[in-house]
Scaffold this motif. Structure first.
Motif, short mmCIF file in Angstrom:
data_model
loop_
_atom_site.label_atom_id
_atom_site.label_comp_id
_atom_site.label_asym_id
_atom_site.label_seq_id
_atom_site.Cartn_x
_atom_site.Cartn_y
_atom_site.Cartn_z
N VAL A 164 0.85 -1.18 0.00
CA VAL A 164 0.00 0.00 0.00
C VAL A 164 0.89 1.23 0.00
CG1 VAL A 164 -1.92 -1.11 1.22
CG2 VAL A 164 -0.17 0.09 2.52
N CYS A 165 0.31 2.37 -0.28
CA CYS A 165 1.05 3.64 -0.21
C CYS A 165 1.29 4.00 1.25
CB CYS A 165 0.25 4.76 -0.87
SG CYS A 165 -0.04 4.53 -2.62
N ILE A 166 2.36 4.70 1.49
CA ILE A 166 2.68 5.11 2.86
C ILE A 166 1.56 5.99 3.43
CG2 ILE A 166 4.03 7.14 2.21
CD1 ILE A 166 5.96 6.41 4.49
N GLU A 167 0.88 6.75 2.55
CA GLU A 167 -0.22 7.62 2.99
C GLU A 167 -1.42 6.84 3.51
OE1 GLU A 167 1.17 7.94 -0.12
OE2 GLU A 167 2.38 9.73 0.23
N ASP A 168 -1.50 5.56 3.15
CA ASP A 168 -2.61 4.74 3.64
C ASP A 168 -2.43 4.39 5.12
OD1 ASP A 168 -3.89 4.73 1.19
OD2 ASP A 168 -2.88 2.91 0.51
N ILE A 169 -1.21 4.51 5.60
CA ILE A 169 -0.93 4.20 7.02
C ILE A 169 -0.61 5.48 7.79
CG2 ILE A 169 0.61 2.98 8.60
CD1 ILE A 169 1.05 0.91 6.38
N LEU A 170 0.27 6.27 7.23
CA LEU A 170 0.75 7.47 7.92
C LEU A 170 -0.25 8.60 7.73
CD1 LEU A 170 3.21 8.49 9.49
CD2 LEU A 170 4.16 9.26 7.34
N ILE A 171 -0.53 9.29 8.83
CA ILE A 171 -1.43 10.44 8.77
C ILE A 171 -0.60 11.64 8.37
CG2 ILE A 171 -2.96 11.93 10.11
CD1 ILE A 171 -3.40 9.48 11.95
N ILE A 172 -0.87 12.15 7.20
CA ILE A 172 -0.13 13.29 6.69
C ILE A 172 -1.03 14.51 6.80
CG2 ILE A 172 0.99 14.30 4.67
CD1 ILE A 172 1.68 11.44 3.80
N ASP A 173 -0.57 15.50 7.56
CA ASP A 173 -1.35 16.71 7.74
C ASP A 173 -1.42 17.49 6.43
OD1 ASP A 173 -1.82 16.20 10.40
OD2 ASP A 173 0.00 17.24 11.05
N ASN A 174 -2.59 18.00 6.15
CA ASN A 174 -2.78 18.80 4.97
C ASN A 174 -2.38 20.24 5.31
OD1 ASN A 174 -3.65 20.17 2.74
ND2 ASN A 174 -5.74 19.37 2.79
N PRO A 175 -1.34 20.78 4.66
CA PRO A 175 -0.91 22.13 5.00
C PRO A 175 -1.97 23.18 4.68
CG PRO A 175 0.27 21.33 3.08
CD PRO A 175 -0.53 20.18 3.61
N ASN A 176 -2.86 22.88 3.75
CA ASN A 176 -3.91 23.83 3.41
C ASN A 176 -5.02 23.84 4.44
OD1 ASN A 176 -2.64 24.59 1.03
ND2 ASN A 176 -3.58 22.92 -0.12
N GLU A 177 -5.13 22.77 5.23
CA GLU A 177 -6.22 22.67 6.21
C GLU A 177 -6.15 23.78 7.25
OE1 GLU A 177 -7.73 19.45 9.45
OE2 GLU A 177 -7.09 18.68 7.51
N GLU A 178 -4.94 24.11 7.69
CA GLU A 178 -4.79 25.18 8.69
C GLU A 178 -5.19 26.52 8.10
OE1 GLU A 178 -1.34 27.25 11.39
OE2 GLU A 178 -1.06 25.19 10.73
N ALA A 179 -4.81 26.77 6.86
CA ALA A 179 -5.20 28.03 6.21
C ALA A 179 -6.71 28.10 6.02
CB ALA A 179 -4.49 28.16 4.86
N ILE A 180 -7.32 26.99 5.68
CA ILE A 180 -8.77 26.96 5.51
C ILE A 180 -9.45 27.21 6.85
CG2 ILE A 180 -10.71 25.43 5.00
CD1 ILE A 180 -8.89 24.13 2.85
#
Length: 186
Positions: free
Chosen positions: A59-75
């Motif tokens: 699987v992709c690493i993103e399927d396990i690791l929680i990657i913060d969305n940098p745009n989420e804070e701006a939103i």
């Protein structure tokens, strides 16, 4: 997939592939005890460990690791600006209450932060409107005195609103003094 921890995501991907913890340990060269501790959220794995596990699970690493969305804070900052700033649209009668109320109803289910801040703004604006109406009614028993009281209430509302716009954007907090808790925080 709404599993929000790395441990839940790893367990989900492992069971989806039909692997036991032992089988995943053999395939990934990651110790079984480490896998158990990750799945129980006792530890946060190193990125290399997550890469080994993702490779073994195909699987992709993103399927396990929680990657913060940098745009989420701006939103989130934009929504905070909107939630705390809409009372200034009070040129429509009771707009200082209605606009934040509609935003709160719309966004309260999306994020607990929006729910908390929306309730705070609505409570403060409702309280401020009640104080304003009372100060206007004081014209009859105390003509002239109500002018200063009404002005003080309007100035207080502007200062507190601007201060909370800035603090909500910068630190994510808000404080509205003298607000009657019409909408209780859950």
């Amino acid at each position: 997939m709404e599993n929000q921890t790395i441990g839940n995501r790893l367990k989900y991907q492992r069971t989806l592939k039909g692997l036991t913890q032992e089988q995943l340990s053999d395939a990934s060269t990651v110790g079984i005890r480490t896998i158990q501790r990750i799945e129980k959220d006792e530890v946060t794995p190193h990125k290399q460990t997550v890469k080994l596990l993702a490779s073994a699970l195909e699987v992709c690493i993103e399927d396990i690791l929680i990657i913060d969305n940098p745009n989420e804070e701006a939103i989130q900052k934009k929504w905070m600006l909107l939630i705390h700033g809409t009372p200034f649209l009070g040129f429509i009668p009771f707009g200082n209450i209605l606009f934040p109320l509609f935003l709160w109803i719309h966004k309260s289910k999306d994020n607990k932060v929006y729910d908390l801040h929306g309730k705070s703004v609505v409570n403060f604006q409702c309280s401020l409107t009640i104080y304003f109406i009372i100060s206007l009614l004081l014209f009859f028993p105390f003509p002239g005195f109500n002018f200063f009281l009404t002005g003080a209430i309007v100035l207080f509302g502007i200062i507190i609103t601007v201060r909370n716009i800035l603090t909500s954007i910068n630190s994510g907090t808000c404080y509205y003094p003298l607000a009657i808790p019409f909408l209780k925080a859950t």
